[in-house]
Design a protein around this motif. Structure first.
Motif, short mmCIF file in Angstrom:
data_model
loop_
_atom_site.label_atom_id
_atom_site.label_comp_id
_atom_site.label_asym_id
_atom_site.label_seq_id
_atom_site.Cartn_x
_atom_site.Cartn_y
_atom_site.Cartn_z
N ARG A 1 10.05 7.02 4.85
CA ARG A 1 10.42 7.87 6.00
C ARG A 1 11.59 7.27 6.77
O ARG A 1 12.51 7.98 7.17
CB ARG A 1 9.22 8.05 6.93
CG ARG A 1 8.21 9.02 6.42
CD ARG A 1 7.08 9.19 7.43
NE ARG A 1 6.11 10.13 6.93
CZ ARG A 1 4.82 10.10 7.21
NH1 ARG A 1 4.34 9.16 8.01
NH2 ARG A 1 4.01 10.99 6.71
N SER B 1 -1.65 3.20 -7.49
CA SER B 1 -1.52 4.52 -6.87
C SER B 1 -1.23 5.58 -7.93
O SER B 1 -0.96 6.73 -7.60
CB SER B 1 -0.42 4.52 -5.81
OG SER B 1 0.85 4.40 -6.40
N VAL C 1 5.15 4.83 2.30
CA VAL C 1 5.46 6.06 3.05
C VAL C 1 6.23 5.71 4.31
O VAL C 1 7.25 6.35 4.63
CB VAL C 1 4.17 6.85 3.37
CG1 VAL C 1 4.42 7.92 4.41
CG2 VAL C 1 3.60 7.46 2.09
N HIS C 2 5.77 4.70 5.04
CA HIS C 2 6.45 4.28 6.27
C HIS C 2 7.92 3.94 6.01
O HIS C 2 8.81 4.43 6.71
CB HIS C 2 5.72 3.07 6.87
CG HIS C 2 6.45 2.43 8.00
ND1 HIS C 2 6.37 2.87 9.29
CD2 HIS C 2 7.30 1.37 8.01
CE1 HIS C 2 7.14 2.12 10.06
NE2 HIS C 2 7.70 1.19 9.31
N THR D 1 0.83 -1.20 0.00
CA THR D 1 0.00 0.00 0.00
C THR D 1 0.87 1.26 0.00
O THR D 1 2.06 1.21 0.32
CB THR D 1 -0.90 0.04 1.25
OG1 THR D 1 -0.07 0.19 2.41
CG2 THR D 1 -1.75 -1.21 1.37
N LEU D 2 0.25 2.37 -0.31
CA LEU D 2 0.96 3.65 -0.25
C LEU D 2 1.40 3.95 1.18
O LEU D 2 2.51 4.43 1.40
CB LEU D 2 0.08 4.77 -0.81
CG LEU D 2 0.72 6.16 -0.82
CD1 LEU D 2 2.04 6.18 -1.60
CD2 LEU D 2 -0.26 7.18 -1.39
N ASP D 3 0.55 3.65 2.15
CA ASP D 3 0.93 3.88 3.56
C ASP D 3 2.19 3.10 3.92
O ASP D 3 3.06 3.61 4.65
CB ASP D 3 -0.21 3.50 4.50
CG ASP D 3 -1.35 4.50 4.49
OD1 ASP D 3 -1.15 5.64 4.04
OD2 ASP D 3 -2.46 4.13 4.93
N GLU D 4 2.30 1.87 3.44
CA GLU D 4 3.51 1.08 3.72
C GLU D 4 4.73 1.69 3.03
O GLU D 4 5.82 1.74 3.62
CB GLU D 4 3.29 -0.37 3.28
CG GLU D 4 2.30 -1.09 4.18
CD GLU D 4 1.78 -2.40 3.62
OE1 GLU D 4 1.34 -3.23 4.44
OE2 GLU D 4 1.80 -2.60 2.38
N THR E 1 0.14 10.94 -5.29
CA THR E 1 1.04 9.91 -4.76
C THR E 1 2.47 10.41 -4.74
O THR E 1 3.20 10.21 -3.76
CB THR E 1 0.93 8.61 -5.59
OG1 THR E 1 -0.42 8.13 -5.52
CG2 THR E 1 1.88 7.55 -5.08
N THR F 1 2.95 12.77 -1.91
CA THR F 1 2.98 12.05 -0.64
C THR F 1 4.36 11.44 -0.40
O THR F 1 4.90 11.52 0.71
CB THR F 1 1.89 10.95 -0.63
OG1 THR F 1 0.62 11.59 -0.80
CG2 THR F 1 1.91 10.17 0.66
N ALA G 1 7.42 12.31 2.34
CA ALA G 1 7.99 11.26 3.18
C ALA G 1 9.51 11.22 3.09
O ALA G 1 10.16 10.56 3.90
CB ALA G 1 7.41 9.90 2.79
#
Length: 127
Positions: free
Chosen positions: A59, A78, A55-56, A50-53, A88, A91, A95
């Motif tokens: 970072r 995305s 980004v994590h 996922t995009l959240d993963e 995306t 984002t 990050a």
């Protein structure tokens, strides 16, 4: 670099300690690849990332890098539209990525190519 005949060095990192070691070794580019799904997260393939993963992990890598260029993959779906591609990209830049890598293998349709072209043509603002 290419024009001067210099080679570009690049490796993949998904976390702070690896990114720090690679950066201190003098690499030019550190990739936060969507392969994190298989290598770190235990997925069967990259399509579950996922995009959240992303980004994590971007970072975490950014915290360990002082010099190298950070490139982050955009996870599948995305970048389905030009607007989504741009969001995306923003984002991932927020990050810590300097470049977003999408569509490398995904140039299977003109739609995807057009989305990437339009997103790259716009300036990606980080604020």
């Amino acid at each position: 670099m290419k024009r001067r005949g210099e080679r570009v060095t690049a490796l993949t990192a998904y976390d702070y300690p690896t990114a720090r070691l690679l950066d201190e070794s003098g690499l030019d580019v550190i990739l936060v690849g969507d392969s994190v799904g298989m290598v770190v997260l235990g997925y069967e393939d990259t399509t579950e990332v996922t995009l959240d993963e992303m980004v994590h992990h971007t970072r975490a890598v950014a915290r360990g890098v002082k010099r190298a260029l950070i490139v982050a993959d955009m996870p599948i779906h995305s970048y389905d539209t030009p607007e989504q591609s741009l969001e995306t990209a923003r984002t991932l830049v927020k990050a810590g990525a300097q470049l977003r890598r999408s569509c490398r293998r995904e140039f299977r349709s003109w739609h995807t190519l057009e989305c990437c072209r339009k997103a790259c043509a716009k300036k990606v603002a980080t604020k």
